[in-house]
Motif scaffolding. Structure first.
Motif, mmCIF file in Angstrom:
data_model
loop_
_atom_site.group_PDB
_atom_site.id
_atom_site.type_symbol
_atom_site.label_atom_id
_atom_site.label_comp_id
_atom_site.label_asym_id
_atom_site.label_seq_id
_atom_site.Cartn_x
_atom_site.Cartn_y
_atom_site.Cartn_z
ATOM 1 N N ASP A 187 31.213 73.922 62.154
ATOM 2 C CA ASP A 187 31.308 74.017 60.763
ATOM 3 C C ASP A 187 30.829 72.909 60.089
ATOM 4 O O ASP A 187 30.218 73.275 59.037
ATOM 5 N N VAL A 188 30.294 71.839 60.773
ATOM 6 C CA VAL A 188 29.739 70.529 60.120
ATOM 7 C C VAL A 188 27.902 70.987 60.149
ATOM 8 O O VAL A 188 27.344 70.051 60.002
ATOM 9 N N GLY A 189 27.383 72.081 61.099
ATOM 10 C CA GLY A 189 26.179 72.225 60.942
ATOM 11 C C GLY A 189 25.535 71.928 62.267
ATOM 12 O O GLY A 189 24.320 72.008 62.321
ATOM 13 N N LEU A 190 26.236 71.468 63.376
ATOM 14 C CA LEU A 190 25.539 71.269 64.635
ATOM 15 C C LEU A 190 25.570 72.735 65.500
ATOM 16 O O LEU A 190 26.395 73.474 65.584
ATOM 17 N N ARG A 191 24.179 72.775 66.066
ATOM 18 C CA ARG A 191 23.930 74.192 66.771
ATOM 19 C C ARG A 191 24.790 73.824 68.185
ATOM 20 O O ARG A 191 24.939 72.695 68.843
ATOM 21 N N ASP A 192 24.768 75.032 69.052
ATOM 22 C CA ASP A 192 25.637 74.908 70.251
ATOM 23 C C ASP A 192 24.669 74.149 71.243
ATOM 24 O O ASP A 192 25.581 73.293 72.129
ATOM 25 N N GLU A 193 23.552 74.206 71.287
ATOM 26 C CA GLU A 193 22.975 73.207 72.137
ATOM 27 C C GLU A 193 22.920 71.789 71.893
ATOM 28 O O GLU A 193 23.059 70.991 72.493
ATOM 29 N N GLN A 194 23.239 71.369 70.654
ATOM 30 C CA GLN A 194 23.130 70.118 69.743
ATOM 31 C C GLN A 194 24.667 69.664 70.477
ATOM 32 O O GLN A 194 24.936 68.319 70.709
ATOM 33 N N VAL A 195 25.677 70.347 70.565
ATOM 34 C CA VAL A 195 27.046 69.994 70.849
ATOM 35 C C VAL A 195 27.065 69.593 72.383
ATOM 36 O O VAL A 195 28.157 68.378 72.271
ATOM 37 N N HIS A 196 26.338 69.787 73.191
ATOM 38 C CA HIS A 196 26.218 69.183 74.536
ATOM 39 C C HIS A 196 25.281 67.904 74.729
ATOM 40 O O HIS A 196 25.125 67.754 75.861
ATOM 41 N N GLN A 197 24.494 67.731 73.717
ATOM 42 C CA GLN A 197 23.388 66.587 73.947
ATOM 43 C C GLN A 197 24.183 65.076 73.843
ATOM 44 O O GLN A 197 25.146 65.149 72.969
ATOM 45 N N ARG A 198 23.764 64.209 74.578
ATOM 46 C CA ARG A 198 24.359 62.861 74.311
ATOM 47 C C ARG A 198 23.783 62.480 73.007
ATOM 48 O O ARG A 198 22.490 62.789 72.497
ATOM 49 N N GLU A 220 32.156 65.663 73.601
ATOM 50 C CA GLU A 220 32.898 64.570 74.207
ATOM 51 C C GLU A 220 33.419 63.535 73.281
ATOM 52 O O GLU A 220 34.402 62.965 73.341
ATOM 53 N N ASN A 221 32.492 63.154 72.365
ATOM 54 C CA ASN A 221 32.861 62.157 71.484
ATOM 55 C C ASN A 221 34.159 62.716 70.547
ATOM 56 O O ASN A 221 34.864 62.102 70.218
ATOM 57 N N LEU A 222 33.738 63.776 70.024
ATOM 58 C CA LEU A 222 34.936 64.314 69.328
ATOM 59 C C LEU A 222 36.129 64.742 70.040
ATOM 60 O O LEU A 222 37.293 64.232 69.403
ATOM 61 N N ASP A 223 35.952 65.016 71.182
ATOM 62 C CA ASP A 223 37.234 65.207 72.022
ATOM 63 C C ASP A 223 37.939 63.914 72.322
ATOM 64 O O ASP A 223 39.196 63.879 72.050
ATOM 65 N N TYR A 224 37.218 62.659 72.416
ATOM 66 C CA TYR A 224 37.818 61.565 72.582
ATOM 67 C C TYR A 224 38.371 61.001 71.483
ATOM 68 O O TYR A 224 39.721 60.552 71.271
ATOM 69 N N PHE A 225 37.494 61.043 70.209
ATOM 70 C CA PHE A 225 38.367 60.230 68.786
ATOM 71 C C PHE A 225 39.446 61.119 68.338
ATOM 72 O O PHE A 225 40.397 60.690 67.655
ATOM 73 N N ALA A 226 39.269 62.469 68.367
ATOM 74 C CA ALA A 226 40.256 63.388 67.791
ATOM 75 C C ALA A 226 41.527 63.098 68.727
ATOM 76 O O ALA A 226 42.687 63.398 68.285
ATOM 77 N N GLY A 227 41.325 62.852 69.886
ATOM 78 C CA GLY A 227 42.464 62.737 70.794
ATOM 79 C C GLY A 227 43.205 61.660 70.554
ATOM 80 O O GLY A 227 44.300 61.461 70.764
ATOM 81 N N LEU A 228 42.809 60.520 70.147
ATOM 82 C CA LEU A 228 43.446 59.268 69.722
ATOM 83 C C LEU A 228 44.329 59.665 68.693
ATOM 84 O O LEU A 228 45.506 58.837 68.658
ATOM 85 N N ALA A 229 44.237 60.408 67.619
ATOM 86 C CA ALA A 229 45.176 60.732 66.484
ATOM 87 C C ALA A 229 46.067 61.912 66.943
ATOM 88 O O ALA A 229 47.029 62.057 66.172
ATOM 89 N N ALA A 230 45.559 62.891 67.901
ATOM 90 C CA ALA A 230 46.352 64.156 68.165
ATOM 91 C C ALA A 230 47.686 64.001 69.203
ATOM 92 O O ALA A 230 47.470 63.132 69.939
ATOM 93 N N GLU A 231 48.614 64.621 68.902
ATOM 94 C CA GLU A 231 49.625 64.536 69.746
ATOM 95 C C GLU A 231 49.459 65.122 71.023
ATOM 96 O O GLU A 231 50.072 65.019 72.020
ATOM 97 N N ALA A 232 48.456 66.106 71.127
ATOM 98 C CA ALA A 232 48.029 66.737 72.291
ATOM 99 C C ALA A 232 46.691 67.108 72.186
ATOM 100 O O ALA A 232 45.956 67.240 71.085
ATOM 101 N N PRO A 233 45.893 67.098 73.121
ATOM 102 C CA PRO A 233 44.381 67.444 73.329
ATOM 103 C C PRO A 233 44.006 68.911 72.614
ATOM 104 O O PRO A 233 44.923 69.827 72.793
#
Length: 256
Positions: free
Chosen positions: A140-151, A115-128
């Motif tokens: 790619d930066v080394g986060l596991r799938d279960e970590q991606v969804h953690q707060r 959610e953080n990545l979606d928000y901050f990347a969306g600030l600079a992108a022309e489309a989501p």
């Protein structure tokens, strides 16, 4: 050969001979606070695919250099350019090429990494950005799938740094400015950080990293610069020096 062919050939030769614009360039860059010289006539060039590590004690001018490239402070003299753009003349355009990762990455704690990545990347992108693309950046930066969804409230500093780098990748930043990014990281997290920086370098990003960590500078950097009292006193390629010799050179310059 026809005249038009000659013109095209001459044009191609000219383009081929034109040197690439540095991703970061400082020319006579100086910052004074009254009688105190925080940065003294810095000349610096960093090209695509280079990782330049600035070494030095507190107050050496490392963070001042980064703040000048970010246009957080105005230079007393000289200029700082990002992809050929003077940061004081056109700061918004310059910032479009930049990503800044401070010692402590500020994220929304109640949101997940995704959610953080979606928000901050969306600030600079022309489309989501598509969800799968966001997921790929975090993997790619080394986060596991279960970590991606953690707060991220429960994330370690190293994991927050990875989210910060994923944001930079998603924004397709040409330049990364890092201020003490490995401070406080354990050896495993610090090594993982170096691996991520290596992948960004291979993709053509230019990285300027201020650090106290000589070992990490040697492992991550393609070049190092040693700063003392606002002045760049030494500069060399990391391939040309070993860990022990780099430490000795650094200590020699730091000795009063």
């Amino acid at each position: 050969m026809h005249s038009t062919d000659l013109a095209v050939s001459a044009s191609a030769t000219t383009l081929a001979a034109t040197p690439a614009v540095p991703r970061l360039a400082a020319r006579g860059l100086t910052k004074r606070y009254g009688d105190v010289v925080a940065l003294n006539a810095l000349d610096l060039t960093i090209n695509a695919g280079e990782v330049y590590c600035l070494l030095g004690a507190n107050g050496a001018g490392k963070s001042t250099t980064i703040n000048l490239f970010l246009n957080f402070v105005a230079p007393t003299a000289g200029d700082a350019r990002v992809c050929g753009i003077d940061v004081t003349q056109d700061p918004l355009q310059a910032k479009r090429h930049l990503a800044y990762i401070p010692e402590t990455v500020m994220l929304y704690k109640q949101l997940s990494a995704l959610e953080n990545l979606d928000y901050f990347a969306g600030l600079a992108a022309e489309a989501p950005l598509p969800r799968e693309q966001l997921m790929a950046h975090l993997r790619d930066v080394g986060l596991r799938d279960e970590q991606v969804h953690q707060r991220v409230a429960g994330f370690s500093k190293g994991m927050r740094q990875k989210v910060g780098i994923a944001i930079a990748v998603a924004r397709k930043a040409d330049v990364l400015l890092l201020d003490e990014p490995t401070s406080g990281l354990d050896p495993k997290a610090s090594n993982e950080f170096s691996e991520v920086i290596g992948r960004l370098r291979e993709r053509g990003a230019a990285v300027l990293m201020a650090t106290h960590d000589l070992f990490r500078a040697k492992e991550s950097g393609t070049r190092v610069g040693i700063m003392k009292r606002g002045t760049l006193v030494a500069e060399l390629a990391t391939a040309d020096i070993g860990h022990t010799d780099l430490e000795q050179l650094y200590l020699t310059h730091m000795h009063d």
